[in-house]
Write a protein that holds these residues in place. Structure first.
Motif, short mmCIF file in Angstrom:
data_model
loop_
_atom_site.label_atom_id
_atom_site.label_comp_id
_atom_site.label_asym_id
_atom_site.label_seq_id
_atom_site.Cartn_x
_atom_site.Cartn_y
_atom_site.Cartn_z
N SER A 1 0.51 -1.06 -4.74
CA SER A 1 1.47 -1.31 -5.83
C SER A 1 0.75 -1.67 -7.12
O SER A 1 1.10 -1.19 -8.21
N VAL A 2 -0.26 -2.55 -7.02
CA VAL A 2 -1.02 -2.93 -8.21
C VAL A 2 -1.73 -1.71 -8.80
O VAL A 2 -1.71 -1.49 -10.02
N SER A 3 -2.34 -0.90 -7.95
CA SER A 3 -3.06 0.28 -8.44
C SER A 3 -2.10 1.29 -9.08
O SER A 3 -2.44 1.93 -10.09
N SER A 4 -0.90 1.44 -8.52
CA SER A 4 0.10 2.35 -9.10
C SER A 4 0.52 1.89 -10.49
O SER A 4 0.63 2.69 -11.43
N GLU A 5 0.76 0.58 -10.62
CA GLU A 5 1.12 0.03 -11.93
C GLU A 5 -0.03 0.17 -12.92
O GLU A 5 0.17 0.44 -14.11
#
Length: 527
Positions: free
Chosen positions: A425-429
């Protein structure tokens, strides 16, 4: 290593099923009947030597390490050789053979420089400085540790960087250089946030308490010592455990609580194993002597003083302090010039390799080679290529180091699967936010990410970092983490024209240390 383990498995044996004396017999059998190459036989001796060390068979352990070094005489695996020399040095010091240990440190320092192995060079210099510390010459020890300062940014191991800084800190405290000690201990505290080593964390608290005591801030010193169990947990290092108790006794002594101080030392002495290092034993006797003297028990104090003096005299005879004098320091000074050339050559090699391989890189490497499989961000291999390209084209860029706060507790409390979902999720954001901002996102390892923003000012980079931090702070984590929140800390810096990328990353990492130390969920910059 893998080849040897496969041979052992093919022979129907299991290296994990044996311990103690059984393990020594096991590795002796493997060396004689299964290992075929000198490297494999050397590995068997190394494993056996470690087993012997655990059984306190130090002399046999050091002999096996020497035999392993002889087998590796024609080997080009210099990292293994230097690791072996470091282990042998430590074993020789435990045996009290300081001259032989120094010989290994001197040999290792030359070999490390010859083959451009910075961390191994630092270990050797650290060993020489430690010998000066054991002798009691802290001024000379400090001169050795300061030899590492010039290549601090090139040390790849954060743990090793923290170790040498703690050795310097110990010297400052012995020499009553409190201003320097106070500055350095703050740096150590920041660095320890990113180093998962309980012993080093405990050593920082020990030195913090010592600094408070020497400044007569006794209540703070006692409180710091009392916080060790909560912040570090159970202490498994004998040296640290004893030093914490000695420091507590000194604090009680300054508070005029002589009886309690004596009880602390007596309890410490009872718990000691039959064989401890001479330096540790000397410090314990010195503490007993001072406390006895304060109570007016001069005969007891003198008895302890004599015990400590005998140990000190033996150390002064055994440690070859003369060989650690000016000639050795001048030798290291010559190495400093070579090390600067090595770092410069590595940078030039990066540029040359980029020039030579640029036309072939795209054809030879597929997209998946440059992509992290879990997050779909670029990986470290891509990062190396990108940085070479930026250096080659003299493109200015900003460097952001992004780290998920308290990630270990997410894994421990909610499972690694949940932790992986949080990383994704952090990498997608990260990818969404920086997609149209002339930036590149990299998964650097675990829960750590890098962002390169080309042609950005420090203020612009800081602004983007702050906006992304807030984006993560406001993200809806409920479906992944339940009631728990997730935040990130970010370190920001600019690449300076003409410097290598190791220095740039070091500054960004330093800014990240500050962000973590200041309470996390924030952005810090380093000029």
């Amino acid at each position: 290593m893998e080849v040897l383990l496969n041979k052992i498995q093919d022979a129907g044996l299991d290296a994990t099923s044996v311990t103690g004396e059984g393990a020594i017999i096991f590795w002796n059998h493997v060396r004689k009947h299964i290992a075929t190459t000198p490297e494999e036989k050397a590995l068997c001796l190394i494993f056996s030597a470690e087993c012997r060390a655990e059984l306190n068979q130090l002399a046999q352990s050091s002999e096996e390490l020497r035999s392993a070094l002889k087998l590796l005489a024609a080997s080009h695996d210099y990292e293994l050789i230097l690791s072996l020399k470091n282990s042998l040095s430590e074993r020789l010091i435990e045996l009290g053979d300081y001259s032989a240990a120094l010989t290994e440190y001197i040999s290792a320092s030359g070999l490390a420089v010859e083959h451009s192995l910075i961390d191994d060079y630092v270990l050797a210099v650290l060993g020489m400085g430690s010998l000066c510390d054991d002798y009691g010459d802290h001024t000379r020890a400090l001169r050795y540790y300061q030899k590492i300062d010039g290549i601090d940014h090139a040390i790849s191991s954060r743990s090793l960087r923290l170790r040498y800084k703690l050795n310097m800190l110990g010297c400052y405290l012995h020499l009553h250089r409190y201003t320097a000690a106070n500055d350095l201990i703050k740096e150590c505290e920041e660095l320890s946030i990113l180093v998962n080593d309980k012993n080093l964390a405990g050593q920082i608290l020990l030195y913090r308490a010592t600094l408070y005591r020497q400044q007569n801030k006794l209540e703070l010193a006692i409180a710091t010592l009392g916080s060790v169990a909560n912040q570090v947990g159970q202490v498994h290092s004998l040296w640290l455990s004893v030093m914490l108790r000695i420091e507590k006794a000194y604090c009680l002594l300054q508070l005029d609580k002589y009886q309690y101080a004596t009880l602390v030392l007596q309890a410490t002495e009872k718990r000691l194993p039959t064989k401890i290092t001479s330096v540790l034993e000397q410090r314990l006797y010195r503490a007993f002597s001072q406390i006895s003297e304060q109570q007016g028990q001069f005969k007891t104090a003198l008895a302890y003083e004599k015990k400590g003096f005998r140990i000190e005299s033996d150390l002064m005879k055994q440690i070859p302090i003369g060989e650690l004098g000016s000639p050795q320091l001048r030798r290291l000074s010559r190495f400093e010039l070579q090390l600067k050339l090595i770092l410069s050559e590595l940078e030039n090699r990066e540029l040359k390799e980029t020039t030579e391989n640029q036309k072939h890189a795209v054809a030879q490497l597929q997209q998946d080679v440059y992509t992290d499989p879990m997050t779909k961000l670029h990986n470290r291999r891509w990062l190396d290529s990108k940085l070479k390209d930026l250096l080659l084209n003299v493109t200015p860029f900003a460097f952001l180091v992004v780290d998920i706060d308290h990630f270990k507790s997410i894994n421990d409390e909610l499972s690694h699967l949940v932790g992986d979902s949080a990383i994704v999720s952090v990498s997608s954001e990260l990818a969404r936010y920086f997609r149209f901002r002339n930036a590149s996102c990299v998964r650097f390892g675990g829960e750590e990410f890098l962002v390169i923003i080309e042609n950005a000012t420090l203020e612009q980079a800081h602004g983007h970092a702050e906006m992304f931090r807030e984006r993560i702070n406001q993200f809806d984590w409920e479906s992944i983490l339940g009631e728990r929140r997730l935040t990130v800390s970010i370190g920001v810096t600019l690449h300076r024209e003409g410097e290598n990328t190791q220095r740039t990353f070091y500054r960004a990492d330093k800014a990240l240390y500050r962000a973590k130390a200041n309470g996390r969920n924030q952005v810090c910059t380093e000029n």
